[in-house]
Motif scaffolding. Structure first.
Motif, mmCIF file in Angstrom:
data_model
loop_
_atom_site.group_PDB
_atom_site.id
_atom_site.type_symbol
_atom_site.label_atom_id
_atom_site.label_comp_id
_atom_site.label_asym_id
_atom_site.label_seq_id
_atom_site.Cartn_x
_atom_site.Cartn_y
_atom_site.Cartn_z
ATOM 1 N N THR A 258 -0.797 2.326 -5.821
ATOM 2 C CA THR A 258 -1.631 3.524 -5.744
ATOM 3 C C THR A 258 -2.369 3.767 -7.055
ATOM 4 O O THR A 258 -3.579 4.054 -7.062
ATOM 5 C CB THR A 258 -0.761 4.750 -5.412
ATOM 6 N N THR B 217 -2.705 11.630 -11.414
ATOM 7 C CA THR B 217 -1.905 10.752 -10.554
ATOM 8 C C THR B 217 -0.893 9.971 -11.371
ATOM 9 O O THR B 217 0.277 9.837 -10.983
ATOM 10 C CB THR B 217 -2.821 9.772 -9.795
ATOM 11 N N THR C 270 0.834 -1.200 0.000
ATOM 12 C CA THR C 270 0.000 0.000 0.000
ATOM 13 C C THR C 270 0.872 1.255 0.000
ATOM 14 O O THR C 270 1.792 1.378 0.803
ATOM 15 C CB THR C 270 -0.914 0.019 1.232
ATOM 16 N N GLY C 271 0.588 2.157 -0.931
ATOM 17 C CA GLY C 271 1.356 3.387 -1.030
ATOM 18 C C GLY C 271 2.432 3.363 -2.079
ATOM 19 O O GLY C 271 2.977 4.430 -2.420
ATOM 20 N N LYS D 13 -5.114 0.942 -7.812
ATOM 21 C CA LYS D 13 -6.341 1.110 -7.029
ATOM 22 C C LYS D 13 -7.199 2.231 -7.614
ATOM 23 O O LYS D 13 -8.430 2.104 -7.699
ATOM 24 C CB LYS D 13 -5.988 1.411 -5.575
#
Length: 217
Positions: free
Chosen positions: A173, A190, A167-168, A176
């Motif tokens: 990122t 993003t 995660t991250g 997701k």
């Protein structure tokens, strides 16, 4: 430099070690593209994840085409290891760009979906991010850095898994975001912001690989 890239590409094609990761990518993309797997951003996210794995494998394969003796001869002929490493990265990147085109185009051919102006740019950025990270992992897990093939494979699997599932992390990122939206415009900023991170990681990996290989040689 162009001649060295052409030589590396010809040697790689002749050695045929690129076939396994290329076929794996085509098979994975074919499965994801042929099924009714939802909106295009989600499909591109899945294809990008497959590219991360295959770009890692491809980079390790390109470096392994020449044995240490032949590589030493190439380094002497090229007047330094930097050019040889740069040619290796360039050839690996060429393969990754070719796979990116397949990853973007095959979903549109096999299972036509509604497409917006932002879908292809977002998908391309996701693929290029994963290609950059895959090249970086492939460099760090190549025999220039890790001499034992078993350890190199386990390290590559660990790094790829961490990149995809932590995660991250940039890929996690982005994936997701792409999986949870029907509009690529929501994730395009993003994706554009994360790509430079992937390129920076690749640059750092190239420097580390060069330093370690020089010390060992």
């Amino acid at each position: 430099m162009i001649a060295l890239i052409r030589y590396t590409l010809a040697t790689t094609i002749h050695g045929q070690r690129y076939l396994a990761p290329v076929l794996l990518f085509c098979a994975g993309v074919g499965i994801s593209s042929g099924s009714d797997s939802g909106p295009l951003p989600g499909v591109y996210a899945l294809n990008s994840g497959i590219l991360l794995v295959c770009a890692t494998w491809l980079t390790m394969a390109v470096i392994s085409v020449e044995d240490p003796t032949h590589r030493a001869i190439t380094v002497v002929a090229a007047r330094g290891p930097v050019k040889v490493l740069a040619a290796t990265i360039a050839v690996s990147a060429l393969f990754a760009v070719g796979l990116t085109i397949i990853g973007l185009g095959l979903p549109l051919l096999m299972n036509p979906r509604p497409i917006t102006a932002a879908d292809l740019p977002a998908g391309a950025l996701a693929h290029l991010l994963c290609a950059s990270l895959g090249l970086a992992v492939g460099l760090l897990c190549s025999r220039l850095v890790i001499r034992r093939q078993g350890y190199a494979l386990l390290t590559a699997l660990a790094l790829v898994t961490a990149a995809l599932l932590t995660t991250g992390s940039p890929p996690n990122t982005l994936f997701k975001g792409m999986a949870n939206t029907n509009k690529a415009t929501d994730v395009l900023p993003t994706a554009a912001a994360l790509l430079p991170i992937g390129l920076a990681v690749l640059a750092v990996a190239a420097v580390i690989t060069h330093v370690i290989s020089i010390r060992r040689d």
